[in-house]
Design an enzyme around this catalytic site. Structure first.
Site, PDB file in Angstrom:
ATOM      1  N   HIS A 142      -2.306  -8.853   1.759  1.00  0.00           N
ATOM      2  CA  HIS A 142      -1.965  -7.606   2.490  1.00  0.00           C
ATOM      3  C   HIS A 142      -3.124  -7.319   3.455  1.00  0.00           C
ATOM      4  O   HIS A 142      -3.466  -8.171   4.280  1.00  0.00           O
ATOM      5  CB  HIS A 142      -1.728  -6.503   1.451  1.00  0.00           C
ATOM      6  CG  HIS A 142      -1.062  -5.257   1.951  1.00  0.00           C
ATOM      7  ND1 HIS A 142      -0.446  -5.153   3.170  1.00  0.00           N
ATOM      8  CD2 HIS A 142      -0.915  -4.021   1.361  1.00  0.00           C
ATOM      9  CE1 HIS A 142       0.043  -3.925   3.310  1.00  0.00           C
ATOM     10  NE2 HIS A 142      -0.228  -3.219   2.232  1.00  0.00           N
TER      11      HIS A 142
ATOM     12  N   SER B  67       0.825  -1.215   0.000  1.00  0.00           N
ATOM     13  CA  SER B  67       0.000   0.000   0.000  1.00  0.00           C
ATOM     14  C   SER B  67       0.858   1.264   0.000  1.00  0.00           C
ATOM     15  O   SER B  67       0.610   2.185  -0.788  1.00  0.00           O
ATOM     16  CB  SER B  67      -0.989   0.002   1.169  1.00  0.00           C
ATOM     17  OG  SER B  67      -0.361  -0.290   2.379  1.00  0.00           O
TER      18      SER B  67
ATOM     19  N   ASP C  62      -2.727  -8.807  11.523  1.00  0.00           N
ATOM     20  CA  ASP C  62      -4.090  -9.201  11.180  1.00  0.00           C
ATOM     21  C   ASP C  62      -4.613 -10.410  11.962  1.00  0.00           C
ATOM     22  O   ASP C  62      -5.791 -10.752  11.859  1.00  0.00           O
ATOM     23  CB  ASP C  62      -4.191  -9.492   9.677  1.00  0.00           C
ATOM     24  CG  ASP C  62      -3.909  -8.254   8.844  1.00  0.00           C
ATOM     25  OD1 ASP C  62      -4.345  -7.175   9.263  1.00  0.00           O
ATOM     26  OD2 ASP C  62      -3.241  -8.365   7.807  1.00  0.00           O
TER      27      ASP C  62
ATOM     28  N   ARG D  23       2.344  -5.255  16.873  1.00  0.00           N
ATOM     29  CA  ARG D  23       0.966  -4.767  16.726  1.00  0.00           C
ATOM     30  C   ARG D  23      -0.004  -5.870  17.149  1.00  0.00           C
ATOM     31  O   ARG D  23      -1.037  -5.604  17.769  1.00  0.00           O
ATOM     32  CB  ARG D  23       0.711  -4.343  15.263  1.00  0.00           C
ATOM     33  CG  ARG D  23       1.627  -3.204  14.815  1.00  0.00           C
ATOM     34  CD  ARG D  23       1.518  -2.941  13.324  1.00  0.00           C
ATOM     35  NE  ARG D  23       1.918  -4.078  12.516  1.00  0.00           N
ATOM     36  CZ  ARG D  23       1.786  -4.165  11.197  1.00  0.00           C
ATOM     37  NH1 ARG D  23       1.268  -3.149  10.514  1.00  0.00           N
ATOM     38  NH2 ARG D  23       2.181  -5.231  10.536  1.00  0.00           N
TER      39      ARG D  23
ATOM     40  N   HIS E 271       5.225 -13.023   7.461  1.00  0.00           N
ATOM     41  CA  HIS E 271       5.434 -11.623   7.086  1.00  0.00           C
ATOM     42  C   HIS E 271       6.637 -11.530   6.156  1.00  0.00           C
ATOM     43  O   HIS E 271       7.580 -12.321   6.268  1.00  0.00           O
ATOM     44  CB  HIS E 271       5.677 -10.750   8.326  1.00  0.00           C
ATOM     45  CG  HIS E 271       5.399  -9.304   8.060  1.00  0.00           C
ATOM     46  ND1 HIS E 271       6.354  -8.446   7.580  1.00  0.00           N
ATOM     47  CD2 HIS E 271       4.257  -8.583   8.166  1.00  0.00           C
ATOM     48  CE1 HIS E 271       5.813  -7.251   7.414  1.00  0.00           C
ATOM     49  NE2 HIS E 271       4.545  -7.296   7.752  1.00  0.00           N
TER      50      HIS E 271
HETATM   51  N1  HAX Z   1       0.615 -19.884   5.534  1.00  0.00           N
HETATM   52  C1  HAX Z   1       1.019 -20.740   4.571  1.00  0.00           C
HETATM   53  N2  HAX Z   1       2.084 -20.540   3.798  1.00  0.00           N
HETATM   54  C2  HAX Z   1       2.820 -19.444   4.026  1.00  0.00           C
HETATM   55  C3  HAX Z   1       2.497 -18.526   5.048  1.00  0.00           C
HETATM   56  C4  HAX Z   1       1.327 -18.764   5.801  1.00  0.00           C
HETATM   57  N3  HAX Z   1       0.880 -17.918   6.741  1.00  0.00           N
HETATM   58  N4  HAX Z   1       3.405 -17.540   5.045  1.00  0.00           N
HETATM   59  C5  HAX Z   1       4.256 -17.821   4.052  1.00  0.00           C
HETATM   60  N5  HAX Z   1       3.907 -18.964   3.443  1.00  0.00           N
HETATM   61  C6  HAX Z   1       4.508 -19.575   2.250  1.00  0.00           C
HETATM   62  C7  HAX Z   1       4.414 -18.587   1.088  1.00  0.00           C
HETATM   63  O1  HAX Z   1       3.133 -18.646   0.468  1.00  0.00           O
HETATM   64  C8  HAX Z   1       5.534 -19.062   0.195  1.00  0.00           C
HETATM   65  O2  HAX Z   1       5.089 -20.221  -0.493  1.00  0.00           O
HETATM   66  P1  HAX Z   1       5.441 -20.445  -2.059  1.00  0.00           P
HETATM   67  O3  HAX Z   1       6.910 -20.360  -2.146  1.00  0.00           O
HETATM   68  O4  HAX Z   1       4.869 -21.779  -2.345  1.00  0.00           O
HETATM   69  O5  HAX Z   1       4.751 -19.321  -2.782  1.00  0.00           O
HETATM   70  C9  HAX Z   1       6.600 -19.482   1.205  1.00  0.00           C
HETATM   71  O6  HAX Z   1       5.900 -19.750   2.449  1.00  0.00           O
HETATM   72  C10 HAX Z   1       7.665 -18.475   1.476  1.00  0.00           C
HETATM   73  O7  HAX Z   1       7.051 -17.259   1.882  1.00  0.00           O
HETATM   74  P2  HAX Z   1       7.766 -16.287   2.917  1.00  0.00           P
HETATM   75  O8  HAX Z   1       9.149 -15.969   2.405  1.00  0.00           O
HETATM   76  O9  HAX Z   1       7.677 -16.862   4.299  1.00  0.00           O
HETATM   77  O10 HAX Z   1       6.814 -15.033   2.920  1.00  0.00           O
HETATM   78  P3  HAX Z   1       6.578 -13.936   1.775  1.00  0.00           P
HETATM   79  O11 HAX Z   1       7.462 -12.793   2.087  1.00  0.00           O
HETATM   80  O12 HAX Z   1       6.676 -14.499   0.401  1.00  0.00           O
HETATM   81  O13 HAX Z   1       5.063 -13.559   2.018  1.00  0.00           O
HETATM   82  C11 HAX Z   1       3.140 -13.033   3.307  1.00  0.00           C
HETATM   83  C12 HAX Z   1       4.651 -12.836   3.151  1.00  0.00           C
HETATM   84  C13 HAX Z   1       2.646 -12.113   4.390  1.00  0.00           C
HETATM   85  C14 HAX Z   1       2.467 -12.647   1.966  1.00  0.00           C
HETATM   86  C15 HAX Z   1       2.862 -14.513   3.667  1.00  0.00           C
HETATM   87  O14 HAX Z   1       3.458 -14.802   4.904  1.00  0.00           O
HETATM   88  C16 HAX Z   1       1.378 -14.830   3.719  1.00  0.00           C
HETATM   89  O15 HAX Z   1       0.792 -15.116   2.660  1.00  0.00           O
HETATM   90  N6  HAX Z   1       0.748 -14.824   4.961  1.00  0.00           N
HETATM   91  C17 HAX Z   1      -0.676 -15.042   5.076  1.00  0.00           C
HETATM   92  C18 HAX Z   1      -1.468 -13.806   4.618  1.00  0.00           C
HETATM   93  C19 HAX Z   1      -1.303 -12.661   5.618  1.00  0.00           C
HETATM   94  O16 HAX Z   1      -1.419 -12.823   6.810  1.00  0.00           O
HETATM   95  N7  HAX Z   1      -1.046 -11.458   5.079  1.00  0.00           N
HETATM   96  C20 HAX Z   1      -0.945 -10.236   5.907  1.00  0.00           C
HETATM   97  C21 HAX Z   1       0.495  -9.797   6.123  1.00  0.00           C
HETATM   98  C22 HAX Z   1       0.577  -8.544   6.928  1.00  0.00           C
HETATM   99  C23 HAX Z   1       0.035  -7.407   6.166  1.00  0.00           C
HETATM  100  O17 HAX Z   1       0.548  -6.945   5.154  1.00  0.00           O
HETATM  101  N8  HAX Z   1      -1.076  -6.929   6.571  1.00  0.00           N
HETATM  102  O18 HAX Z   1      -1.674  -6.035   5.843  1.00  0.00           O
END
Ligand code: HAX
Length: 424
Positions: A262, A232, A363, A317, A308
């Protein structure tokens, strides 16, 4: 002139001089290198953005202008806005001046209500909220004055637009809630109320003891800023760098917040928690949560609220929301489930090698608190996040315009060129 504008006009010239001298003396020094994996991996970890409002060390989480989150969770969102912009907390007089200024700007043009009333009844609340902000672009003082002002004045008009928008967002967000979920007529703002209190008031939920207003204040404070690289903030900054005004820039950023990886994760998160409760007929046991966590992962889905891109510890948070829950609704079964999920899920995620961070993010817990106070429509939760994130996005934009940062333009290459670069 408002005290905030006076303060900024007083401190910015020295900051700008300092940055110019710093870059002039060190412009050729290397601060980051980029690997092929980073180029194909969301530019993760590449240090190439400036953000002076806040930073997120992976082992600590959000720090606003040098203050760790634990030090400022009792502050009002207006105080956080002042802190983000100036680097200091306001004194009593400055806070009162800012609050009066915001209150003088809170009237929303009637056409906004008309347009929201005409939107399809199944529109997502985020689509409604962003439409309302974008449709007000005609009010932009930056856009209206662009041809007559100098670059050195850009920040003042960006600040004007920012304050105009921030002041109106609680009323717009509350209307979106009442309209979209059939809660009855719009509620007028309460004279003299602060931003969080007024938002709680206009949502129209029962709040005899004022605890929901406190939650809104905390909510608006905690989500306000999270350095510059999140989707964002980064999207908004990119659009703002083209000198698109705050209405265009903010909606660009908030459209990114509406993605499930996000800000939309907060709606997904409560949905997941409620699913476990429904499946197991009440607050599930540790074993049941563990089972459902594995089932979710095996189905190729993420556990919302966990992981994250930057953090490698429990998000402070989340800790602040958790503390609020323990104090205000520890006997609520949904909060108890969130509490139990917090104990079980990280232990499961630690076993999945590819996951960099098994800990909860912002979240993971907020939805259960909103649910407790009767705000049960989780599709709405990202709107709450947006009202808060607007405070950070606007602050970052004012500062970017004051620093005179140029249009953002990183270089892209086709895969074939990257192959040449790597293979020589
Ligand atoms: N559940 C399952 N798998 C997860 C995971 C979770 N909570 N967190 C990471 N992974 C997976 C990723 O999908 C990725 O898989 P692929 O390689 O198969 O695509 C792998 O683990 C490596 O990811 P990472 O390096 O740990 O994390 P990223 O930096 O790529 O992604 C995310 C960060 C926040 C997008 C990710 O942890 C996620 O999807 N979490 C769940 C959604 C979520 O809670 N989002 C909110 C984040 C906070 C925010 O921005 N709020 O607004």
């Amino acid at each position: 002139m408002s005290l905030l504008k006076q303060k900024l006009a007083g401190i910015l010239p020295d900051q700008i001089k300092d940055i110019k001298a710093f870059v002039a003396a060190n412009g050729d020094k290397k601060v980051s290198e980029v690997t092929l994996a980073q180029a194909y991996g969301g530019i993760r970890g590449v240090k190439a953005l400036i953000c002076d409002t806040s930073e997120v060390p992976p082992d600590k989480g959000l720090i606003i202008r040098g203050k760790e989150l634990g030090e400022i969770t009792d502050k009002l969102p207006e105080e956080i806005l002042w802190l983000l912009l100036t680097g200091e907390l306001p004194n009593k007089e400055e806070l009162a001046d800012l609050q009066a200024d915001l209150q003088s700007r809170q009237d929303v043009p009637t056409y906004v209500w008309n347009i929201l009333n005409e939107m399809p009844s199944d529109s997502h609340p985020m689509a409604m909220f962003n439409t309302a902000i974008l449709v007000m672009q005609r009010e932009s003082k930056f856009a209206k004055n662009y041809n007559d002002i100098t670059k050195a004045e850009y920040w003042e008009y960006t600040l004007e637009d920012s304050l105009d928008i921030i002041a109106k967002l609680p009323a717009i967000a509350a209307f979106v809630y009442r309209k979209r979920f059939d809660k009855g007529a719009r509620i007028e703002p309460k004279a003299g109320a602060d931003l969080g209190e007024n938002y709680a008031h206009m949502l129209g939920l029962n709040d005899d003891k004022g605890a929901f207003a406190n939650l809104m204040r905390l909510y608006l404070t905690l989500h306000s800023d999270h350095e510059g690289g999140n989707v964002s903030a980064f999207s908004a900054a990119t659009v703002n760098s083209a000198l698109s005004d705050m209405y265009y820039s903010l909606t660009a950023g908030l459209n990114g917040l509406a993605g499930p990886l996000h800000g939309l994760a907060n709606q997904e998160c409560l949905k997941w928690v409620l699913e476990t409760m429904e499946m197991f007929g009440g607050t599930p046991t540790d074993e049941q949560i563990e089972k459902y966590t594995w089932e979710t992962l095996d189905a190729g889905k993420v556990i919302p609220g966990y992981g994250h891109a930057v953090l490698r510890v429990t998000d402070p948070r989340f800790t602040a929301f958790h503390a609020f829950g323990l104090e205000n609704c520890s006997d609520d079964p949904v909060f108890q489930t969130v509490d139990r999920v917090f104990r079980v899920v990280p232990e499961v995620l630690k076993q999945v090698e590819k996951i960099s961070n098994p800990w909860p993010n912002v979240d993971a817990g907020s939805g259960s608190l909103l649910y407790h106070f009767g705000l049960k429509e989780f599709e709405y939760y990202t709107v709450l996040f947006s009202v808060s994130r607007a405070i950070g996005i606007c602050s970052q934009s004012v500062i970017a315009r004051a620093y005179g940062l140029p249009i953002t333009r990183p270089k892209s290459l086709p895969t074939a060129k990257f192959k040449q670069l790597v293979n020589g």
